[in-house]
Design a protein around this motif. Structure first.
Motif, mmCIF file in Angstrom:
data_model
loop_
_atom_site.group_PDB
_atom_site.id
_atom_site.type_symbol
_atom_site.label_atom_id
_atom_site.label_comp_id
_atom_site.label_asym_id
_atom_site.label_seq_id
_atom_site.Cartn_x
_atom_site.Cartn_y
_atom_site.Cartn_z
ATOM 1 N N ASP A 67 8.709 56.208 -17.403
ATOM 2 C CA ASP A 67 7.667 57.125 -17.227
ATOM 3 C C ASP A 67 7.974 57.027 -15.274
ATOM 4 O O ASP A 67 7.556 58.325 -14.793
ATOM 5 C CB ASP A 67 6.579 57.044 -17.083
ATOM 6 C CG ASP A 67 5.838 55.978 -17.146
ATOM 7 O OD1 ASP A 67 6.359 55.044 -16.119
ATOM 8 O OD2 ASP A 67 4.374 56.530 -17.394
ATOM 9 N N GLY A 68 8.806 56.109 -14.710
ATOM 10 C CA GLY A 68 8.743 56.361 -13.394
ATOM 11 C C GLY A 68 7.937 56.166 -12.539
ATOM 12 O O GLY A 68 7.883 56.247 -10.564
ATOM 13 N N LEU A 69 7.131 55.653 -12.367
ATOM 14 C CA LEU A 69 5.553 54.590 -11.626
ATOM 15 C C LEU A 69 6.244 53.836 -10.260
ATOM 16 O O LEU A 69 6.317 52.762 -11.913
ATOM 17 C CB LEU A 69 4.187 54.660 -11.979
ATOM 18 C CG LEU A 69 3.941 56.064 -12.835
ATOM 19 C CD1 LEU A 69 3.037 55.732 -14.100
ATOM 20 C CD2 LEU A 69 3.783 57.300 -12.312
ATOM 21 N N VAL A 70 5.907 53.420 -9.728
ATOM 22 C CA VAL A 70 6.223 52.651 -8.807
ATOM 23 C C VAL A 70 4.359 51.471 -8.711
ATOM 24 O O VAL A 70 4.132 52.444 -8.075
ATOM 25 C CB VAL A 70 6.469 52.782 -7.415
ATOM 26 C CG1 VAL A 70 6.532 51.746 -6.423
ATOM 27 C CG2 VAL A 70 7.790 53.198 -7.973
ATOM 28 N N VAL A 71 4.637 51.101 -9.662
ATOM 29 C CA VAL A 71 3.209 50.322 -9.186
ATOM 30 C C VAL A 71 3.390 48.723 -8.407
ATOM 31 O O VAL A 71 4.708 48.025 -8.007
ATOM 32 C CB VAL A 71 2.792 49.759 -10.780
ATOM 33 C CG1 VAL A 71 2.872 51.090 -11.323
ATOM 34 C CG2 VAL A 71 4.398 48.982 -11.057
ATOM 35 N N VAL A 72 2.198 47.928 -8.510
ATOM 36 C CA VAL A 72 1.928 47.108 -7.679
ATOM 37 C C VAL A 72 1.596 45.682 -8.726
ATOM 38 O O VAL A 72 0.218 46.508 -9.047
ATOM 39 C CB VAL A 72 0.953 46.857 -6.264
ATOM 40 C CG1 VAL A 72 1.199 45.606 -5.557
ATOM 41 C CG2 VAL A 72 1.885 48.033 -6.066
ATOM 42 N N PRO A 126 12.335 52.841 -1.365
ATOM 43 C CA PRO A 126 13.155 51.698 -0.361
ATOM 44 C C PRO A 126 11.703 50.325 -0.711
ATOM 45 O O PRO A 126 12.336 49.143 -0.634
ATOM 46 C CB PRO A 126 13.263 52.391 0.559
ATOM 47 C CG PRO A 126 13.146 53.437 0.489
ATOM 48 C CD PRO A 126 12.303 54.050 -0.729
ATOM 49 N N CYS A 127 10.704 50.580 -1.323
ATOM 50 C CA CYS A 127 9.934 49.725 -0.852
ATOM 51 C C CYS A 127 9.919 48.397 -2.047
ATOM 52 O O CYS A 127 9.866 47.291 -1.646
ATOM 53 C CB CYS A 127 8.392 50.462 -1.200
ATOM 54 S SG CYS A 127 8.385 51.942 -2.236
ATOM 55 N N THR A 128 9.938 48.865 -2.977
ATOM 56 C CA THR A 128 10.714 48.182 -3.910
ATOM 57 C C THR A 128 11.386 47.306 -3.895
ATOM 58 O O THR A 128 11.799 45.757 -3.929
ATOM 59 C CB THR A 128 10.502 48.368 -5.540
ATOM 60 O OG1 THR A 128 11.286 49.442 -5.796
ATOM 61 C CG2 THR A 128 10.137 49.482 -5.723
ATOM 62 N N LYS A 151 9.620 49.603 -10.019
ATOM 63 C CA LYS A 151 9.529 51.127 -9.967
ATOM 64 C C LYS A 151 9.552 51.409 -12.404
ATOM 65 O O LYS A 151 10.699 50.787 -12.564
ATOM 66 C CB LYS A 151 10.575 52.020 -10.240
ATOM 67 C CG LYS A 151 10.364 53.081 -10.856
ATOM 68 C CD LYS A 151 11.718 53.988 -9.834
ATOM 69 C CE LYS A 151 11.677 56.272 -9.869
ATOM 70 N NZ LYS A 151 10.022 56.124 -9.502
ATOM 71 N N GLU A 152 8.414 51.750 -12.785
ATOM 72 C CA GLU A 152 8.489 51.201 -14.251
ATOM 73 C C GLU A 152 9.653 52.063 -15.131
ATOM 74 O O GLU A 152 9.858 53.452 -13.978
ATOM 75 C CB GLU A 152 7.222 52.390 -14.647
ATOM 76 C CG GLU A 152 6.241 51.390 -14.714
ATOM 77 C CD GLU A 152 5.790 50.628 -15.744
ATOM 78 O OE1 GLU A 152 6.146 49.170 -15.153
ATOM 79 O OE2 GLU A 152 5.282 50.897 -15.954
#
Lengths: 192, 324
Positions: free
Chosen positions: B202-207, B186-188, B198-199
């Protein structure tokens, strides 16, 4: 740390001496801490031991299987570097997880799959498994309690929360209101 | 100034060159503002405060920097060099900023054995050390360890501030919570400038800290309180800085941006485990590749009764808990 050193020492000697033949026993004794004193360790002697042990062994604690003190349940009676399986088979110190797995079956299967215990090494590459006695002291296997790191600092709102608890403003007002409503209802009933 | 607007992009590049070549006077500065009218209000105050020329150039470089996904390899190198220069100027520390890419065929997931966790908070300190978080004012910690009475499961009324001379405390158990790297985050979705995503592999949520405008919508959207805001410049001494940094994870954050756990992207994409995993004294944490059926994480998902936090929100977390 002392415990870890002791255990790692045990295992190093265990691994080293598995290459040493039985005729070279005297040399092994130089490294193996128990054998420094217990050159003539006989089965009868061990069975007559009482807890607590002598001063030299005060640091050793035995809290496995409700203070089980029969060393020979696991340790071999004629060779300090061998372990007894329950069926009488002898195994070396480095194979000790098999021995633990006799009672701790589900955890042993988890450990074999890598689910139980810590794995070190690269995430996608080869990993190194620890054997039971590298983390747990076999004589006192439960993990010791440790000191927790400092907690996070409370946000400033936390102070206000305490003040609210002293003066529960909302709760009193709602109570009064409900009381009023109740009394009104009562009056209503009485008039009826 | 949307990232997709290519015509403006070229104009901005020219502007940057001009700005960097000529020292900025107030008049020319105001002229420049006329061209970039939309974004004029914010930097005016900041530009006045800037006196040093190096600082000024890095200010304009940051101002005209492209979105992470639109940067070419050369642009990235320039940006990394700027970050290294800035850290050298501010803290006197030589750092190395990298940008490790996702490993093909890898999707990360985390599992945590709540029967083993003893609440010693070793993961919290290791995380702070690894990720260059602000130590105090603001104090930012990605991992929260919640203490709850045994037999209950009510994290919202749990105790975050427990003291422990000898943990685990009598009759308590511990629930560490960090970013769940949701499959349906929900954050993205709420980010108005696409500074967080979300990448895909590999599924990492990054900023992207340089693109974030600090509106804190994502903090409000996250149901796990996993996002943290830098209300001030991160408070970190030169000795505490971890020099192995990456653009999307643990480089020093500027003031006024959001930050979050990235499963230690700079470690995991280089084949290591996250710092919290390696710091755990009891082996409660398991990290791995969910696409590999032989990995421990896949075996845990197969054999243990795992659960996730706030399942009803359909966020599909990639952080699993279990008891055994």
């Amino acid at each position: 740390m002392q415990r870890i050193n002791f255990i790692s020492h045990l295992f190093m000697t265990g691994i080293i001496s598995s290459f040493v033949t039985a005729s070279a026993w005297a040399n092994v004794g130089d490294n193996y801490p128990c054998l420094k004193c217990h050159q003539n360790f006989s089965k009868a002697k061990i069975l007559n031991l009482t807890l607590p042990l002598k001063k030299e062994h005060q640091s050793l604690s035995f809290k496995h299987m409700k203070n089980e003190k029969s060393c020979l349940l696991c340790h071999s009676d004629n060779s300090p570097n061998e372990l007894n399986m329950l069926d009488g088979k002898k195994i070396s110190m480095s194979e000790s997880p098999q021995l633990c797995g006799q009672c701790h079956g589900p955890i042993y299967f988890d450990w074999q799959e890598g689910i139980h215990g810590k794995l070190f090494g690269k995430g996608t590459d080869q990993k190194r498994k620890f054997i039971c006695a590298e983390c747990h002291d076999p004589h006192n296997p439960k993990f010791k309690k440790m000191k927790a790191e400092a907690p996070p600092t409370r946000p400033k709102l936390g102070i206000a929360k305490v003040e609210h608890e002293e003066k529960p403003m909302n709760s009193t007002t709602t109570n009064e209101k409900t009381n009023e409503v109740k009394s009104e209802k009562k009056d209503h009933h009485e008039t009826e | 100034m949307k990232p997709s607007d290519k015509t403006k992009g070229t104009k901005i590049e020219k502007m940057t060159e001009v700005m960097l070549a000529n020292p900025v006077k107030r008049r020319s500065f105001l002229k420049g503002l006329g061209v970039v009218a939309a974004a004029a209000a914010a930097p005016l105050g900041a530009a006045k405060a800037i006196s040093d020329k190096a600082e000024e150039s890095s200010f304009w470089e940051t101002f005209f920097q492209k979105h992470y996904k639109e940067m070419s390899a050369e642009d990235k190198l320039k940006v990394f060099a700027r970050i290294e220069r800035e850290t050298k100027a501010s803290h006197g520390v030589e750092v190395k900023v990298q940008d490790p890419q996702a490993i093909p065929g890898v999707k990360y997931a985390y599992a945590l054995n709540l029967s083993r966790c003893n609440g010693s908070r070793r993961c919290v300190t290791a995380c702070v050390r690894e990720n260059n978080q602000s130590r105090h004012e603001p104090e930012i910690q990605y991992i929260k360890v919640i203490e709850m009475p045994r037999g209950t499961m009510d994290p919202e009324n749990g105790n975050l501030y427990y003291q422990g001379e000898s943990v685990p405390n009598e009759g308590k158990f511990y629930l560490p919570v960090q970013c769940n790297q949701c499959n349906n985050p929900p954050c993205t979705k709420v980010c108005p400038v696409e500074a967080t995503w979300k990448e895909s592999s590999d599924g990492l949520v990054v900023v992207d800290y340089d693109w974030c405008i600090g509106c804190r919508y994502c903090q409000a959207a996250c149901p796990y309180e996993a996002r943290h805001f830098n209300f001030a410049k991160p408070n970190i001494t030169a000795e505490e800085i971890n020099p192995n940094q990456s653009y999307l994870s643990n480089r020093l954050r500027p003031k006024g941006v959001m930050e979050k756990c990235t499963f230690c992207l700079h470690r995991t994409r280089n084949g290591k485990n996250p710092a919290c995993h390696d710091a755990c004294p009891t082996g409660a944490r398991k990290f791995g590749n969910i696409m590999d059926p032989e990995s421990e994480i896949s075996k845990i998902l197969k054999e243990k009764r795992v659960f996730v936090l706030k399942e009803e929100l359909n966020t599909m977390p990639q952080f699993f808990y279990y008891f055994d």
